[in-house]
Design a protein around this motif. Structure first.
Motif, short mmCIF file in Angstrom:
data_model
loop_
_atom_site.label_atom_id
_atom_site.label_comp_id
_atom_site.label_asym_id
_atom_site.label_seq_id
_atom_site.Cartn_x
_atom_site.Cartn_y
_atom_site.Cartn_z
N LEU A 190 0.85 -1.19 0.00
CA LEU A 190 0.00 0.00 0.00
C LEU A 190 0.89 1.24 0.00
CD1 LEU A 190 -2.73 1.49 0.29
CD2 LEU A 190 -2.46 1.26 2.78
N TRP A 191 0.66 2.10 -0.98
CA TRP A 191 1.33 3.40 -1.04
C TRP A 191 0.24 4.46 -0.91
CZ3 TRP A 191 3.71 6.14 -5.90
CH2 TRP A 191 4.35 7.30 -5.49
N LEU A 192 0.17 5.07 0.25
CA LEU A 192 -0.84 6.10 0.52
C LEU A 192 -0.33 7.40 -0.07
CD1 LEU A 192 -3.58 6.18 1.92
CD2 LEU A 192 -2.43 7.02 3.98
N GLN A 193 -0.63 7.59 -1.33
CA GLN A 193 -0.02 8.66 -2.11
C GLN A 193 -0.85 9.95 -2.04
OE1 GLN A 193 -0.20 9.74 -6.66
NE2 GLN A 193 0.91 7.83 -6.40
N GLN A 194 -0.15 11.03 -1.74
CA GLN A 194 -0.76 12.36 -1.82
C GLN A 194 -0.24 13.05 -3.08
OE1 GLN A 194 0.42 15.29 1.08
NE2 GLN A 194 -1.60 16.25 1.07
N LEU A 195 -1.14 13.37 -3.99
CA LEU A 195 -0.78 13.96 -5.27
C LEU A 195 -1.06 15.46 -5.23
CD1 LEU A 195 0.05 13.71 -8.26
CD2 LEU A 195 -2.36 13.27 -8.78
N ARG A 196 -0.04 16.22 -5.66
CA ARG A 196 -0.17 17.68 -5.69
C ARG A 196 0.42 18.18 -7.00
NH1 ARG A 196 3.04 22.03 -1.85
NH2 ARG A 196 1.96 23.92 -2.60
N THR A 197 -0.31 19.05 -7.69
CA THR A 197 0.16 19.66 -8.93
C THR A 197 0.01 21.18 -8.82
OG1 THR A 197 -2.02 19.49 -9.98
CG2 THR A 197 -0.49 17.64 -10.29
N LEU A 198 0.99 21.90 -9.35
CA LEU A 198 0.94 23.37 -9.33
C LEU A 198 1.84 23.90 -10.43
CD1 LEU A 198 3.84 24.37 -7.77
CD2 LEU A 198 2.62 23.26 -5.90
N TYR A 199 1.72 25.21 -10.71
CA TYR A 199 2.48 25.88 -11.77
C TYR A 199 3.19 27.10 -11.18
CZ TYR A 199 -0.40 23.18 -15.01
OH TYR A 199 -1.03 22.16 -15.67
N ARG A 200 4.36 27.39 -11.74
CA ARG A 200 5.09 28.61 -11.46
C ARG A 200 5.62 29.15 -12.78
NH1 ARG A 200 2.67 27.97 -7.56
NH2 ARG A 200 3.37 27.85 -5.38
N TYR A 201 5.64 30.49 -12.94
CA TYR A 201 6.08 31.03 -14.22
C TYR A 201 6.71 32.40 -14.02
CZ TYR A 201 1.92 34.04 -14.27
OH TYR A 201 0.97 34.98 -13.96
N GLU A 202 7.52 32.76 -15.00
CA GLU A 202 8.12 34.08 -15.08
C GLU A 202 7.81 34.66 -16.45
OE1 GLU A 202 12.25 33.83 -14.35
OE2 GLU A 202 12.05 33.10 -12.28
N GLN A 203 7.40 35.92 -16.47
CA GLN A 203 6.98 36.55 -17.72
C GLN A 203 8.21 37.00 -18.51
OE1 GLN A 203 3.78 39.20 -17.18
NE2 GLN A 203 3.72 39.92 -19.31
N GLY A 204 8.20 36.66 -19.81
CA GLY A 204 9.28 37.06 -20.69
C GLY A 204 8.90 38.27 -21.52
#
Length: 674
Positions: free
Chosen positions: A621-635
Motif C-alpha cells: 500500500l502506497w498512501l499517495q498524496q498527489l499535488r500539482t501546481l504551476y510557477r512562471y516568469e513573464q518574458g
C-alpha cells in the motif's frame, strides 16, 4: 459511480474468500481419514491479484487450476479465470471484463483406449461476446513396432472429438456441430537413434449457423546427432486458420495459410569453437473473403496477399582462456504482394483499376545485420569487451504511387571494462556511440530524412563489505538529430539525458534490513544549430524518486514472513515555454517561462508471507498524496504555442490516492492411499 466501485471491491473480496474457502475444503479433505474418501490424487492452484494501476483505473485477475483423480483410471482437469480492468470514469466503467472456464474429464478403458469430455466457456462483457463448446472425446494409442522388443517408445496416439459449439456476438446467437481429429506419433528411425521423428496432425471445424470456424495443423520435427560434434534438426509445418465473423450484410471470412520449414545445424570443435546455422523459410497467405447474408445485400470486394519470408542466421563462437570471440550474420527478407478476386463482376477496366490501387501496398523489406563481440581477460578479475553491430534495412515498393521507399542504417560500437577489486569492490565503465541514418528514396518524403548521432557514457560501482552495500550507476547519453534539407533545419533537435541510481542497504541483523533507493532522471531537449554546433533549450524535465524503509523478517518451520515500513517521494519538474492569455479579452500571446510541478509522496507499507505448503501472499500500500501546481516568469515578446490564463496557472490540486496491490497464490496437493 462510487456504488459501482464499491460493488466491484465487494465482488473481488467475495471471490477471494470463495477461493480461499475452496482451498481450505481441499486441505480438510486431504487431512480427513483415509476411509472417508476414495483413492484420489489432486492438485489445486489458486492465483488472485488485484491492484490500482492509475488514478481511476483498477485491475483484477483470478485463476483457479486443478486436477483431481477420482479413481485410478478417471481424472478431471479444470480451470476458472477472470480478468478485469475497471475505470470508474468510463461509460460503461469496465474496460475489460472477461470470464472463462475449461474442464476435461478422462476415463481410461484398458491400456489403449480412453474416453472423456471437454467443456469450454468464455465471456467478454466489454465486447458482448460469449463462446462455449461441449466435446466428447475418444482416444486410442498403440505401439508402432509391437513385434520389436527393443523399440517400445515408437507410439501413435489418435483422438477423435465431436459435439456442439455456441457463439454469440453482434446481436446474433449461433450454434452448431463441432468436431475434429488429433494424431500424434513418435517414430524412432533405427535402433541406434536417440531422437525420434515427431509428427502431428490436428484439425477442427465448427459450423455456427452461416459461419464456419476451422483450423488445421500439420507439423513434423526431427533432430539427429551425427557424431559427438555435429547435430542438425529439421522442422516442417503447415497451418491453416479460417475465421468468420459478421460484416454489414455479409459474412467476412479471414483465411490464413502458412507453409514453413526450418533447418538448423550445429558443429562443435571441442570446447574452443562452435558454428550454428538457423534457416527459416515461410510462405504465408491471407485472404479477406465476403459472401452475402441476403440476396439484396451488396458484396464487399475480396482481397488478399501472398508473402515470402526468409530468415537466415549464421553464428561463430570461439572461447579461449584469454580471448572470447563471437561473430553473427543475420539476413531477413519479406516480400508481400496484394491481389483481389472479381467477386463483384467488375468490368475489365474497373477490375484493372481496382487491382492497380490494391498493388500500391506491395512491399519488399530486406534487413542485413552483422554483430560481433570480442572479450579480453588480461587478469582473472578484469575483462574488456568490445561490441559492434551494423544493420541496414531497405524498404522497396514497386508502385510509383507509394512513397515509402527508404533506407535505414544503424551502426553501434560499445566498449565495456569490468574490474573486481579487493574488499568486495567492483567497478565498470562503458562508452559507446551510435550512428543512425534515415533516408526516403523518393522526393515526396525526402523532407523527413535525418541523421542521428548518439554518445553513451555509463560508469558504475558496487561496494558490499559485509553488512553494508552500496551500488551506484550513471548513464549519460547525448543525441544530435539533424535533418538533411536546409529548409527543415528548425526541426533539428539535441537531447541530453542523465540518469543515476543509488542503492544503499545495511543488514543490522539476519532479520532486519534497512534500504534507501534514489533515482534521478534529467531530460533536456533543445533546438540544434548543427553548422555552428549551438543549441537553444526548449524543454527540460527532471524527475526525483526517493524511497526508503526498514524490512523485518520472521518465521519458522511452516513459513517466512516479512514486513516493510517506508516512505516514497516522487517529484517531476518540467521547464518550458508557453503563452499567457489576457484574462479580460482572452487574446494575446505573451511569452512566459513555465515550470510545472507534480509531487507524489506518502507512506509505503508491504507485507509478504510464504509457507512451505505452497501458500504465498504479497500485499503493498502506497498512501499517495498527489499535488500539482504551476510557477512562471513573464518574458518579453509574443509566443505561439500552448496557452494558459492566469486562473489556469493559479489552480492547484491536492488529492489522496491509495495505490495498493494484493497477490495471493496457493498450491494445494492432496493424496490418499489406496
Amino acid at each position: 459511480m462510487r456504488r459501482c466501485r464499491a460493488t466491484l471491491s465487494a465482488v473481488c473480496s467475495l471471490l477471494l474468500l470463495l477461493l480461499l474457502g475452496a482451498a481450505e475444503a481441499a486441505v480438510a479433505q486431504a487431512l480427513a481419514p483415509e476411509s472417508t474418501s476414495p483413492a484420489a490424487d489432486s492438485l489445486l492452484l489458486l492465483s488472485f491479484r488485484t491492484r490500482r494501476v492509475g488514478v481511476s483505473t483498477y485491475a483484477q485477475q483470478t485463476d483457479v487450476r486443478g486436477r483431481t483423480r477420482l479413481t485410478p483410471n478417471q481424472s478431471v482437469q479444470y480451470r476458472l479465470f477472470s480478468d478485469w480492468i475497471y475505470d470508474e470514469r468510463g461509460q460503461p466503467p469496465f474496460v475489460r471484463e472477461d470470464y472463462g472456464a475449461n474442464m476435461l474429464h478422462t476415463l481410461r478403458l484398458g491400456r489403449r483406449w480412453q474416453v472423456g469430455q471437454l467443456l469450454h466457456y468464455e465471456q467478454s462483457r466489454a465486447n458482448a461476446t460469449r463462446t462455449g463448446a461441449w466435446l466428447a472425446r475418444v482416444g486410442y494409442q498403440h505401439r508402432l513396432r509391437p513385434a520389436t522388443t527393443l523399440d517400445t517408445l515408437s507410439v501413435a496416439r489418435y483422438v477423435l472429438f465431436g459435439g456442439g459449439a455456441y457463439d454469440a456476438r453482434n446481436g446474433r446467437r449461433d450454434a452448431g456441430p463441432s468436431y475434429g481429429l488429433d494424431v500424434t506419433t513418435l517414430i524412432y528411425p533405427g535402433q541406434q537413434a536417440r531422437q525420434p521423428v515427431a509428427l502431428r496432425l490436428f484439425g477442427t471445424r465448427s459450423q455456427l449457423g452461416p459461419r464456419v470456424w476451422q483450423r488445421t495443423l500439420a507439423e513434423s520435427y526431427y533432430e539427429r546427432s551425427f557424431d559427438d560434434f555435429t547435430s542438425g534438426s529439421l522442422r516442417l509445418g503447415y497451418r491453416s486458420n479460417r475465421a468468420e465473423d459478421y460484416a454489414p450484410g455479409n459474412v467476412q471470412r479471414i483465411q490464413s495459410d502458412t507453409i514453413a520449414t526450418q533447418l538448423s545445424w550445429v558443429y562443435r570443435l571441442g570446447d574452443k569453437a562452435s558454428f550454428r546455422s538457423d534457416n527459416l523459410l515461410a510462405l504465408p497467405r491471407r485472404a479477406f473473403l465476403y459472401r452475402r447474408l441476403a440476396a439484396e445485400s451488396d458484396t464487399v470486394q475480396n482481397i488478399g496477399y501472398q508473402q515470402q519470408e526468409l530468415d537466415t542466421r549464421q553464428e561463430v563462437r570461439v572461447n579461449g582462456k584469454k580471448l572470447q570471440f563471437m561473430l553473427l550474420f543475420n539476413y531477413r527478407e519479406r516480400n508481400r504482394n496484394y491481389s483481389l478476386d472479381n467477386n463483384r463482376n467488375l468490368s475489365p477496366i474497373r477490375l484493372a483499376a481496382s487491382t492497380e490501387r490494391e498493388k500500391i501496398k506491395d512491399i519488399s523489406e530486406k534487413t542485413t545485420l552483422w554483430q560481433s563481440e570480442l572479450t579480453w581477460l588480461p587478469l582473472p578479475r578484469h575483462s574488456l569487451t568490445l561490441l559492434g553491430s551494423a544493420q541496414l534495412l531497405r524498404v522497396d515498393t514497386p508502385s510509383a504511387d507509394n512513397d515509402q521507399d527508404r533506407d535505414e542504417a544503424q551502426h553501434t560500437l560499445r566498449l565495456v571494462w569490468v574490474g573486481r577489486w579487493a574488499g568486495a569492490f567492483r567497478t565498470s565503465l562503458a562508452v559507446g556511440s551510435e550512428y543512425r541514418q534515415f533516408v526516403f528514396i523518393r522526393a515526396a518524403l525526402s523532407a523527413e530524412n535525418y541523421t542521428d548521432r548518439l554518445l553513451h557514457w555509463e560508469p558504475s560501482f558496487t561496494w558490499a563489505p559485509g553488512r553494508f552495500s552500496l551500488k551506484s550507476t550513471y548513464h549519460l547519453w547525448v543525441s544530435y538529430q539533424v535533418r538533411d534539407r536546409l529548409s527543415e533545419q528548425l526541426k533539428n533537435r539535441a537531447s541530453r539525458v542523465l540518469e543515476q541510481q543509488q542503492q544503499v542497504s545495511y543488514q543490522f541483523t539476519a532479520r532486519l534490513l534497512a534500504s534507501l533507493d534514489y533515482v534521478r532522471r534529467e531530460n533536456r531537449i533543445g533546438l540544434l544549430n548543427w553548422p555552428q554546433f549551438k543549441e537553444s533549450p526548449l524543454d527540460t524535465t527532471i524527475t526525483h524518486d526517493l524511497s526508503g524503509g526498514v524490512r523485518h523478517s520472521w518465521g519458522g518451520t511452516r513459513g517466512q514472513n516479512s514486513l516493510r515500513l517506508g516512505y516514497r517521494f516522487l517529484e517531476q519538474r518540467s521547464h518550458g515555454r508557453a503563452a499567457l492569455l489576457d484574462d479580460a479579452t482572452g487574446a494575446g500571446s505573451t511569452l512566459i517561462y513555465l515550470r510545472s510541478l507534480t509531487r507524489q509522496q506518502g507512506p509505503d507499507i508491504a507485507y509478504e508471507r510464504r509457507t512451505t505448503s505452497g501458500f504465498s501472499v504479497v500485499a503493498s500500500l502506497w498512501l499517495q498524496q498527489l499535488r500539482t501546481l504551476y510557477r512562471y516568469e513573464q518574458g518579453t515578446g509574443a509566443y505561439i504555442g500552448t496557452s494558459y490564463t492566469t486562473a489556469d496557472l493559479e489552480r492547484e490540486t491536492k488529492n489522496l490516492y491509495p495505490y495498493f496491490e494484493v497477490a495471493v497464490n496457493w498450491r494445494i496437493r492432496a493424496f490418499h492411499r489406496q
